[in-house]
Design a protein around this motif. Structure first.
Motif, mmCIF file in Angstrom:
data_model
loop_
_atom_site.group_PDB
_atom_site.id
_atom_site.type_symbol
_atom_site.label_atom_id
_atom_site.label_comp_id
_atom_site.label_asym_id
_atom_site.label_seq_id
_atom_site.Cartn_x
_atom_site.Cartn_y
_atom_site.Cartn_z
ATOM 1 N N ALA A 41 34.135 -4.778 5.520
ATOM 2 C CA ALA A 41 34.470 -3.447 6.050
ATOM 3 C C ALA A 41 33.507 -2.421 5.471
ATOM 4 N N PRO A 42 32.228 -2.516 5.823
ATOM 5 C CA PRO A 42 31.208 -1.672 5.187
ATOM 6 C C PRO A 42 31.430 -0.174 5.377
ATOM 7 N N HIS A 43 32.154 0.210 6.438
ATOM 8 C CA HIS A 43 32.385 1.635 6.680
ATOM 9 C C HIS A 43 33.310 2.253 5.643
ATOM 10 N N THR A 44 33.990 1.434 4.831
ATOM 11 C CA THR A 44 34.907 1.959 3.809
ATOM 12 C C THR A 44 34.236 2.104 2.450
ATOM 13 N N VAL A 45 32.950 1.754 2.355
ATOM 14 C CA VAL A 45 32.256 1.702 1.068
ATOM 15 C C VAL A 45 31.227 2.821 0.991
ATOM 16 N N ALA A 79 42.406 -4.217 -1.989
ATOM 17 C CA ALA A 79 42.315 -5.628 -1.607
ATOM 18 C C ALA A 79 42.761 -5.856 -0.167
ATOM 19 N N GLN A 80 43.594 -4.962 0.362
ATOM 20 C CA GLN A 80 44.039 -5.062 1.752
ATOM 21 C C GLN A 80 43.034 -4.445 2.722
ATOM 22 N N ARG A 81 41.889 -3.998 2.198
ATOM 23 C CA ARG A 81 40.810 -3.419 3.013
ATOM 24 C C ARG A 81 41.243 -2.176 3.773
ATOM 25 N N VAL A 82 42.005 -1.319 3.091
ATOM 26 C CA VAL A 82 42.373 -0.060 3.736
ATOM 27 C C VAL A 82 41.113 0.756 3.985
ATOM 28 N N GLU A 83 41.126 1.524 5.049
ATOM 29 C CA GLU A 83 39.964 2.345 5.381
ATOM 30 C C GLU A 83 39.934 3.633 4.579
ATOM 31 N N PRO A 116 37.441 2.942 -1.368
ATOM 32 C CA PRO A 116 37.306 3.668 -0.101
ATOM 33 C C PRO A 116 37.481 5.182 -0.283
ATOM 34 N N LEU A 117 37.233 5.902 0.788
ATOM 35 C CA LEU A 117 37.403 7.345 0.778
ATOM 36 C C LEU A 117 38.866 7.704 0.574
#
Length: 350
Positions: free
Chosen positions: A25-29, A114-118, A141-142
């Motif tokens: 999920a690169p948009h969250t980094v 860990a749940q890849r929240v945005e 993430p943001l």
């Protein structure tokens, strides 16, 4: 030996969870973090498994929300504002509570990452000096804070110090001179600390003595007998109490009632939050009102604009919404300190 994601994390200097988000999920980094991870991937010639390749770039549309508690309706009101907008925009919420505990804050944030929240919407104990927020600033993430009154980080709040100052000035205008502030544990709430600063400023400007806050367990639903005795006994007991939130004010009112003391004739009470339910009390609670639902809505809009890249970079990190004063029936005027009700001994609760 075939490199693993653990090897990439060690080479890049980040956690495995951060590398996983960079892959899936690169948009969250954070872009700087993402670039370093990709450089390590190239240097080690790491190849994610097919499932990871399928997930790369896929949006979860999941937002994490971290709140101290839902027992205090102020956070439920904020959550309502978030949920209404999230549902309308096709996002899901994942909620965790911390009970004002730093270890639970870390666990909640790491679980949601860990749940890849945005993104994350948070209320934490101390926004200015919080190592987990420093990590989020670096690795993502943001996030956006709610109720944490800070200019250093993305946040939505009222001006807690000014709001408390205005509220205590209202008590002073009603003739009260012996005013005490009650709060939860100050170390667990930067909001309470700022509110005490506002209380102290109002008292000092009026030439009055500002006492240390009387700290009470956030989660207590009864006043301890020793606290009740401190509030009600002696010739110099306070004539007015400023409670750092409405829920605490309700607990205080019940304790005073059980001690056969009348509000506001024997003790004036001022809360903070402006909860709708506190207007249903008898008498209705005077309170410093924060726009709780709108704080939730504004936090959501700010977070989504950051995620979508539409956030105006010249906008202040901190958004301060206006507070109002609700003059409920729990405040009565006295002419001076000598006119305060006589000290009464609290009767034991049966």
């Amino acid at each position: 030996m075939v490199p693993t994601i653990k090897d990439v994390a060690a080479h890049a200097g980040f956690s495995i969870a951060t590398v996983s988000r960079a892959i899936n999920a690169p948009h969250t980094v954070n872009p700087v973090t993402l670039d370093k991870v990709r450089q390590s991937i190239d240097a080690l010639q790491f190849r994610p498994n097919p499932l990871g390749r399928q997930l790369r770039g896929e949006r979860t549309r999941l937002i994490g929300v971290v709140l101290p508690t839902l027992a205090n309706p102020v956070f439920a009101e904020c959550l309502q504002g978030i949920d209404e907008l999230a549902s309308a925009q096709g996002y899901r919420l994942m909620l965790m509570t911390t009970q004002y505990d730093a270890d639970r804050e870390r666990h909640a944030i790491e679980t949601l990452r860990a749940q890849r929240v945005e993104g994350l919407i948070l209320t934490v104990a101390d926004a200015d000096t919080h190592p987990l927020l420093d990590e989020l600033d670096r690795d993502g993430p943001l996030y956006v804070l709610m109720h944490n009154d800070t200019v250093r980080r993305p946040s939505v709040s009222v001006d807690n110090r000014l709001a408390a100052y205005d509220g205590v000035r209202m008590l002073i205008a009603h003739g009260h001179r012996r005013i005490l502030m009650l709060a939860g544990t100050l170390a667990a709430s930067d909001r309470a600390r700022l509110r005490h600063l506002g209380y102290a400023q109002a008292m000092q400007q009026a030439g009055l003595e500002a006492a240390p806050a009387l700290e009470i367990d956030f989660n207590a639903d009864e006043l301890a007998p020793s606290v009740l005795a401190h509030l009600t006994n002696g010739p110099s007991r306070p004539t007015a109490l400023f409670c750092s939130n409405d829920l605490l004010a309700m607990v205080v009112m019940r304790g005073l009632r059980r001690a056969r003391l009348n509000v506001p004739a024997d003790m004036a009470i001022l809360g903070f939050d402006g909860l709708a339910v506190s207007e249903l009390l008898s008498p209705p609670l005077a309170s410093i009102c924060a726009p709780n639902r709108e704080i939730g809505c504004a936090a959501w809009r700010r977070l989504i604009s950051r995620i979508d890249g539409t956030y105006q970079t010249d906008t202040s990190l901190a958004l301060t919404l206006p507070h109002t004063l609700r003059e409920g029936a729990t405040i009565a005027a006295i002419t001076n300190a000598s006119d305060a009700p006589r000290a009464r001994t609290a009767r034991p609760v049966v």
